[in-house]
Design an enzyme around this catalytic site. Structure first.
Site, short mmCIF file in Angstrom:
data_model
loop_
_atom_site.label_atom_id
_atom_site.label_comp_id
_atom_site.label_asym_id
_atom_site.label_seq_id
_atom_site.Cartn_x
_atom_site.Cartn_y
_atom_site.Cartn_z
N THR A 109 20.31 -1.12 7.18
CA THR A 109 21.76 -0.89 7.17
C THR A 109 22.36 -1.19 5.80
OG1 THR A 109 21.91 -1.43 9.51
CG2 THR A 109 23.94 -1.64 8.23
N HIS A 113 21.88 1.72 3.65
CA HIS A 113 22.86 2.77 3.98
C HIS A 113 24.20 2.47 3.29
CE1 HIS A 113 20.31 4.77 6.85
NE2 HIS A 113 20.22 3.73 7.64
#
Lengths: 354, 354, 354, 354
Positions: free
Chosen positions: C48, C51
């Site tokens: 994450t 990202h």
């Protein structure tokens, strides 16, 4: 105080460490930033309240007067602290009166109903036999306005019944309930509503048996006159019942529970008893491969969701259990009624004009 | 008889309703169309066999001599009836010796291990202390050839342990085992293999405690010398253990079980006792919200799958429990060894050249 | 600020809605009456975070810069608000970074990990790639000092693995893990620790397969070179695996999951995918009678208890997964390492003298 | 043949691999030592029978003519083999027509309903559209004489409904049923009987919706005219339903199922579909943390116990589903009726004088 909340109110007060209670004018309780002040519409009386009133040994060890008892109720939100977000003034609410610590293993794993550090409002703190009661927001339960006030006030014991019935499988199963106090009577209705195929109610008290019949138990048995074990074995094809909900707390009814449960069945114990119970573990538990479980309170808040969903859907007719309605000023008369054994659930209305 | 199966064999025979047993030459048993005849490689001795040998009250009420006892074993398929399809000659097998009726509620709902009409081979019919034993195909359990014969012969008690351990959650949980007979000792290994975070073994017998240490229990406690409850509370942060596996069947160990289990925990009862046990249901079960369950046999056949998968994967080191290996002709000596309390599991080899 | 807490600190900051991040000196965050300020000892990097760093479509829709990312960490309590009772200064802690609302159906029935109104610290609020981070007391998780700092910092993804593995039965079962990112690798260790009989790890990336071998998966399979379905069928006697833990989120691995799960088995889906997946419901789910379950976060706080109990008991060797350790000032280099596919879990030390 | 059983009988016969079926006089089937010969009182028609009649692709791949179809029925025991012990002549019985192998992992662990080697009587062997049918004793289900013949003949699809409804929690829960063929209609009755708080029936066919209303679904929704998702969200406070029972097998209804299930809810899939279904696993399953389960047949024999207990207790009114009753000689007319979509369950009486 704002919101039309008065400064003082009437309440049932246990003033000192002795039997009895009084109606007194006391200050309306103050509430913290995460609390909700509820104006009580109706409260109801539990056996625990009688223990407190009579000042028995348990009460002497647990209760610190002065105390306003009462832990079954519903009402309207009168005011709330600044951190409260889930209710607004006038909302119809009840509450889970077991205030769990929120920090122990049990609380943090979905078992808050058996929190070791629980405080009970109405036992350890001032409760609902009063015009107003303070509840932490976390414990408030909003009610659909369609739910009758009478039902709103008995959610605590109804929740005991729902928790006990749903602690195992019921659909298409045979259920025996030993002991038809209010919780046992509620359990009849709940077991029927969730698909029990046969409900056996076992109770020695005539009044309670009469109510059990009104609750539509399939069989209402009197252990003082009938061979309960033989009857249940006959009706279950010699197998015994799938589950026994033990709600009497009496050595005889507990003995019966172990005798009538089928191999692989469950016994859910709710009825408290101070007497030691003697079992033959090999015959009573091991060879039969049964499960015995202790049931306490209501699951927070699974039980509350299930219970209010059943009520809202009209699946439960509980009116036969509510035998008495009194004004709060007559609280002592209610205690007398309860002692007769001829009252089941007694509702108390703090607003004396009822 | 075909397949190189002889007409007669040696067997341990309980000839009459009295203490003792004899090695006799008897006929190799005949088998029906759905039966399997197994040549026994190893059998092992259970406490039940000692009861039968000593002819105690239980044995007098249950056993009908003459009987060949023995219900723990493994061997090779020697022959089988015409309806049998799942084994072939020479296959390495053990068997579930509880032959369930297949037709009752329990059998038809996955609870055959508590079938009311169960017959036990080695108790109600001739068993495995013999060169050959007959088993219905339904109860045969094929073994991977990689599983040692010693392990193949002890699957019945190992299955009791697996059934008890896996009757609730274990992964990351604390487990106490009260009583370290062979099943308790096996349970230590199983609990460790499936992720118990702490295993407490409680046992009064010195030999058994020594084996419990070899089985790598985290704590081996002697209740005659230590305050077991205090020690467990200390090690669990005052909470108690998540599960107690009661395998002693003694009133003291059962009392301990209820004292050390945490709120919301489980007590799995396997140890049989003929003495009545007295409990305070409110304090011991209800307020703590625990589950008490009776454990019986092995789940058919879930337990067998789990057990043999664990064995095949090399997750269980059970050798410390196997303390004695004897030729079948010395069966009486094995009984004497067992009485000393210094033997755990004794393996019996029907083939006297062992 | 008191307690030796400085006024400013270094942190990884995503300053604007664009790719990249910077090391900046920012104010140490202030904390409320129910909050805990933690001095970060180590944090670790999740996909994450990449990202967010790369500012992909998901990040653009979810993240509101400026933001300090980071949701895996451990540290010491530096200070706390006046309502906090469960920690003291210097306590070693980690935290559940999903802050659930506490008031919805899910939160009130033990399913807070799927609360609809969850806020994630490090995603929706400033996180742990900093010298200090603020956590509500309710989400703090105290750690035993015996747990290594490296393990303390990876409890978030380890918890994903524990939650997934323990979402069904594992003891004595065969488990396949599709996708060996850090969570898949952790799942190998967890499955082994709780008694899986066989663990199949399926992964196309060579580095990850090498780590999977170090984690002691029984079989490490490369779907680009082997017929994974055939191999698993062969090793499971044609039955398939009892459970598949899907951690890749790729259409091919999801297809494999449905092909290798046995009748009656479970597929636990953790790996996210933005691509639509096409299934033949009759063949893939209904005839096989399987269960497919979505797995999200960690159970609050069941997973945390299980995870830390396993760690404290020494049941998990996770070191092979921790491939890189960097000073926080080198955060961008860590991002580059992650992109190579040759790093598994990267630890970040805010204290640059590491 | 003895017992007044004639040598020949009338039956519906699929003579060749082509569309259609004929009424023929054939030999009364012979039975083995463990079989029961049942004289059929009533049978009923399943969609599968229409597939066989119309000789569609599925039928072509599965059916080996000549075949007597029919797998829903009840009747009286006419005769039985020498090993049969659980019935006597004249007993009123139905049967589980899935004959499981009894030897595989599934059969040996309580999952016989998904046995890989199952044979279905009426599909793989001669069935019940005949005056007599042969059933293995293991699959016979004795019926209480108080159960009406009409209900006795529809236990197969009723069992599908009971299995699906009871595959998760229902008491106090909201349930949506997508598709109101006979099984969906039965599921309405079952869900209500076991305490569902709200039942939403979703169906595009007008006749079926009319029957769904007679079955007392709380809401009967037409997806061709209403926004079903919006309506259900409104009625459930924006949460969605606790469980969806998918019984249509159509891509649109499956899509709806995923849209209306709440976070943490369950979708039970029963409706078969040959079309691939496309899902967004992240949004549809993982983030919501739902469970999707494939449902097949009836649990042997848990479902049968539950179903007949509910019937005997009078908890299910199924009459609205039984729309047509025909003599067996008019079998082809029944097929025509079924194709119109205006018949729900059609009963067939082999005794043409009906």
């Amino acid at each position: 105080m704002s919101n039309g909340v008065p400064d003082t109110m009437l309440a049932v007060v246990k003033p000192t460490a002795a039997a009895g209670a009084e109606i007194r004018e006391v200050k309306v309780p103050s509430y913290g930033p995460s609390d909700v002040l509820v104006r009580v519409k109706a409260a109801s009386i539990c056996g625990t309240d009688l223990h407190i009133y009579q000042w028995d040994r348990w009460a002497q060890s647990r209760i610190h007067p002065p105390l306003i008892p009462g832990h079954e109720f519903c009402g309207d939100v009168a005011a709330f602290g600044k951190n409260v977000t889930s209710v607004k003034e006038g909302d119809f609410v009840s509450a889970e009166m077991h205030v769990a610590c929120g920090k122990c293993l049990l609380c943090r794993t979905g078992e808050a109903h058996i929190c070791q550090d629980v405080k009970i409002i109405g036992v350890d703190a001032d409760g609902a036999f009063a015009e107003y009661v303070v509840i932490p927001e976390s414990n408030i339960w909003k009610l659909d306005p369609s739910i009758p006030v009478e039902y709103g006030s008995i959610l605590d014991p109804l929740g005991n019944a729902v928790h006990t019935v749903l602690a195992g499988e019921v659909a298409g199963r045979t259920i025996a309930i030993t002991g038809c106090g209010p919780i046992g009577l509620f359990a009849i209705a709940v077991a029927r509503a969730v698909g029990a195929s046969q409900v056996f109610a076992i109770e020695i008290n005539e009044h309670r048996r009469a109510v059990a019949k009104k609750m539509k138990a399939d069989f209402v048995l009197d252990p003082s006159k009938e061979d309960v074990v033989a009857k249940i074995m006959e009706e279950t094809g010699g197998v015994g019942v799938d589950a026994v909900l033990e709600m009497a707390g009496h050595p005889d009814s507990i003995r019966t529970a172990f005798d009538i449960v089928r191999r692989g069945g469950r016994i859910s114990l709710l009825g408290l008893t101070s007497k030691p119970i003697s079992l033959n573990f090999s015959e009573d538990i091991i060879f039969k491969g049964i499960i015995v479980q202790g049931i306490n309170g209501r699951r927070m808040y699974q039980t509350w969701y299930q219970m209010t969903a059943l009520l809202k859907a009209g699946k439960l007719d509980l009116h036969p259990v509510i035998t008495d309605r009194i004004a709060m000023k007559d609280f002592s008369k209610a205690m007398d009624r309860l002692k007769t054994g001829e009252a089941s659930k007694i509702l108390v209305y703090p607003n004396s004009t009822h």
